[in-house]
Design a protein around this motif. Structure first.
Motif, PDB file in Angstrom:
ATOM      1  N   MET A  94      33.168  48.745  24.572  1.00  3.69           N
ATOM      2  CA  MET A  94      33.214  47.292  24.681  1.00  3.69           C
ATOM      3  C   MET A  94      34.074  46.673  23.590  1.00  3.69           C
ATOM      4  SD  MET A  94      31.680  46.887  27.410  1.00  3.69           S
ATOM      5  CE  MET A  94      31.830  45.106  27.414  1.00  3.69           C
ATOM      6  N   ARG A  95      34.151  47.332  22.427  1.00  2.00           N
ATOM      7  CA  ARG A  95      35.021  46.822  21.365  1.00  2.00           C
ATOM      8  C   ARG A  95      36.474  46.826  21.819  1.00  2.00           C
ATOM      9  NH1 ARG A  95      36.028  49.342  15.248  1.00  2.00           N
ATOM     10  NH2 ARG A  95      37.723  47.914  14.718  1.00  2.00           N
ATOM     11  N   PHE A  96      36.849  47.845  22.571  1.00  2.00           N
ATOM     12  CA  PHE A  96      38.253  48.005  22.965  1.00  2.00           C
ATOM     13  C   PHE A  96      38.488  47.684  24.441  1.00  2.00           C
ATOM     14  CE2 PHE A  96      37.585  51.067  19.465  1.00  2.00           C
ATOM     15  CZ  PHE A  96      38.494  50.544  18.552  1.00  2.00           C
ATOM     16  N   ASN A  97      37.548  46.992  25.099  1.00  2.61           N
ATOM     17  CA  ASN A  97      37.683  46.794  26.543  1.00  2.61           C
ATOM     18  C   ASN A  97      38.868  45.915  26.920  1.00  2.61           C
ATOM     19  OD1 ASN A  97      36.832  44.218  25.899  1.00  2.61           O
ATOM     20  ND2 ASN A  97      34.929  44.304  27.080  1.00  2.61           N
ATOM     21  N   TYR A  98      39.387  45.140  25.948  1.00 10.92           N
ATOM     22  CA  TYR A  98      40.568  44.332  26.224  1.00 10.92           C
ATOM     23  C   TYR A  98      41.801  45.212  26.417  1.00 10.92           C
ATOM     24  CZ  TYR A  98      41.861  45.110  21.327  1.00 10.92           C
ATOM     25  OH  TYR A  98      42.196  45.698  20.127  1.00 10.92           O
ATOM     26  N   LYS A  99      41.691  46.474  26.036  1.00 16.59           N
ATOM     27  CA  LYS A  99      42.780  47.432  26.237  1.00 16.59           C
ATOM     28  C   LYS A  99      42.470  48.358  27.411  1.00 16.59           C
ATOM     29  CE  LYS A  99      44.595  47.683  21.511  1.00 16.59           C
ATOM     30  NZ  LYS A  99      45.986  47.388  21.859  1.00 16.59           N
TER      31      LYS A  99
END
Length: 471
Positions: free
Chosen positions: A356-361
């Motif tokens: 979820m921390r990197f879900n924008y990627k």
């Protein structure tokens, strides 16, 4: 409690440092020490080497446990990995032997009562280290201890006095022995509770019961900090703590509750004694650290606030918060790739938080995962992976937990490898096929005993492989 002249058996030397610190502590306090461990002398060589100056004055019984050692000693000190239902522990109990562990010894000998103790399933290492960071800005004589190879409980006693601040991470394995103790930290924090260690505790309720020992003997002048958003918090409240309860939440707290929360404008608000005070807007913080770390920040803030540190000083200290080793730690970056080592993600929930921390990627996130099962549930993990990870960007390290992960996903084909180097090389190749800069996330979602000594060994080897493969 007097140790001098007592015959003491240390059950489990281990290789993570806690056993060595405990052995040295007992020896320096005059105990007649015997150490027993099922591992061989060769397996324990690093630990034995650290005791080389006193090892000839200690009886070592390695590769076996003998009944006579549990019958002929006055006291048995348990390594955290030794369960209370072990047949030799039962033998010692049945014969009236005193049973202790490193945490119970710590409480009995520590001269300071300024103790913050942290437990929970996720976030406890970060909260412990961040609380220590904030307290050091107020009192340089602050020590962070516990559940880390380089910070055993019994390693710094010569530096402690009644004014020392101590922040310590405590596991359920350590806490389960405190059920009949009469000591407690001034501030206890329970980060959250999720399914974990069921192979040890048999049920989630038993696991929660061990965690609840952290506040069992607190009094009305102590504090208990709980996660309002975790479904197991009501279990801890139902135990009727005598201490003052404060909560942290990503939602506005009910008016009757004290603690810290995030309002609808993303402001972090303190409410203590019916007075509210605004600190920071967490939007930028979450962009840097991830949303899950907002919980860790609130809990750490509260503990420091209860020590009398002004909010303005806490805000200043956010800029220098330490990156915790092996917790979503960036270990490599170039123009095409970022690599994060999250080896201490030993549960599905930990990896979900990392994703979820990197879900924008989403289109550029590559996940390496898999390991040893401990009766964990991977259904929610599978739903998150399906939503955010392209099947071509998922790489498994083989293991018993990996089989459960694949079953939960229900896909027809998988990228699975027997060794970590092959996983890393395949992940790097996958990043090469992506249009934009990729993120490789090594987040195993499980333990590591089938291929590594422990998660720290796994993390060190991953970092060495990154250097080996990428230079």
């Amino acid at each position: 409690m007097e140790l001098r002249g007592k015959k003491i058996l240390l059950m489990g030397l281990g290789i993570l440092g806690g056993g060595v610190a405990t052995a040295r502590f007992l020896f320096e306090h005059g105990a007649k020490l015997t150490i027993t461990d099922l591992k061989s002398a060769n397996d324990l060589k690093p630990s034995i080497e650290k005791l080389k100056d006193i090892v000839d004055k200690i009886d070592l019984v390695l590769g076996i446990h003998r009944k006579e050692d549990f019958l002929n000693n006055d006291m048995v000190i348990l390594n955290p990995d030794v369960p209370l239902d072990n047949k030799f522990v039962k033998l010692a109990k049945d014969n009236g032997k005193q049973i202790e562990n490193e945490l119970s010894l710590f409480y009995k000998f520590c001269p300071s009562k300024n103790i913050v103790a942290v437990t929970g399933t996720r976030g406890k290492t970060t909260i412990t280290n961040w609380t220590g960071h904030f307290l050091k800005s107020f009192n340089p004589k602050t020590f962070v201890l516990g559940n880390s190879p380089d910070k055993p409980f019994l390693s710094n006693f010569s530096n402690f006095d009644k004014d020392t601040n101590i922040v310590m991470e405590t596991s359920s394995f350590q806490l389960e022995l405190l059920n009949n103790a009469s000591y407690a930290p001034r501030i206890a924090i329970i980060t959250n509770l999720y399914r974990d260690h069921i192979n040890r505790h048999k049920s989630l309720k038993e696991y929660a019961g061990a965690k609840a020992n952290i506040f069992k003997y607190q009094n009305k002048d102590d504090f208990l900090i709980l996660n309002k958003d975790n479904e197991w918090t009501h279990f801890f409240v139902s135990r009727n703590p005598k201490s003052k309860i404060l909560y942290f939440s990503k939602k506005t707290l009910p008016l009757e509750d004290s603690g810290a929360y995030i309002n609808e404008h993303s402001d972090l608000i303190f409410r203590v004694d019916n007075k509210e005070e605004k600190s920071i807007n967490v939007a930028d913080f979450e962009n840097k650290w991830g949303g899950h770390n907002t919980y860790n920040l609130m809990a750490s803030f509260l503990a420091a606030y209860l020590h009398g540190i002004r909010i303005e000083k806490l805000i200043d200290s956010i800029q220098t918060l330490p990156q915790i080793k092996f917790r979503q730690e960036k270990v490599y970056e170039n123009r095409k790739i970022q690599i994060y080592n999250d080896t201490t993600a030993t549960s599905p929930e930990a990896t979900i938080a990392a994703i979820m921390r990197f879900n924008y990627k989403k289109d550029n996130l590559v996940l390496i995962t898999g390991g040893t099962d401990r009766e964990l549930d991977f259904q929610e993990w599978a739903e998150t992976v399906k939503k955010y990870i392209n099947p071509k960007s998922l790489f498994f390290l083989s293991g018993s937990a990996t089989e459960k992960m694949k079953l939960a996903l229900g896909w027809n084909t998988y990228n699975e490898f027997e060794d970590l180097k092959s996983c890393l090389e395949a992940a790097i190749k996958r990043v090469g096929d992506l249009k934009d800069k990729g993120v490789i996330l090594f987040s195993p979602s499980s333990k590591s005993f089938e291929k590594f000594k422990n998660e720290f060994d796994r993390g060190e080897k991953f970092n060495r492989l990154v250097v080996e493969v990428l230079g």
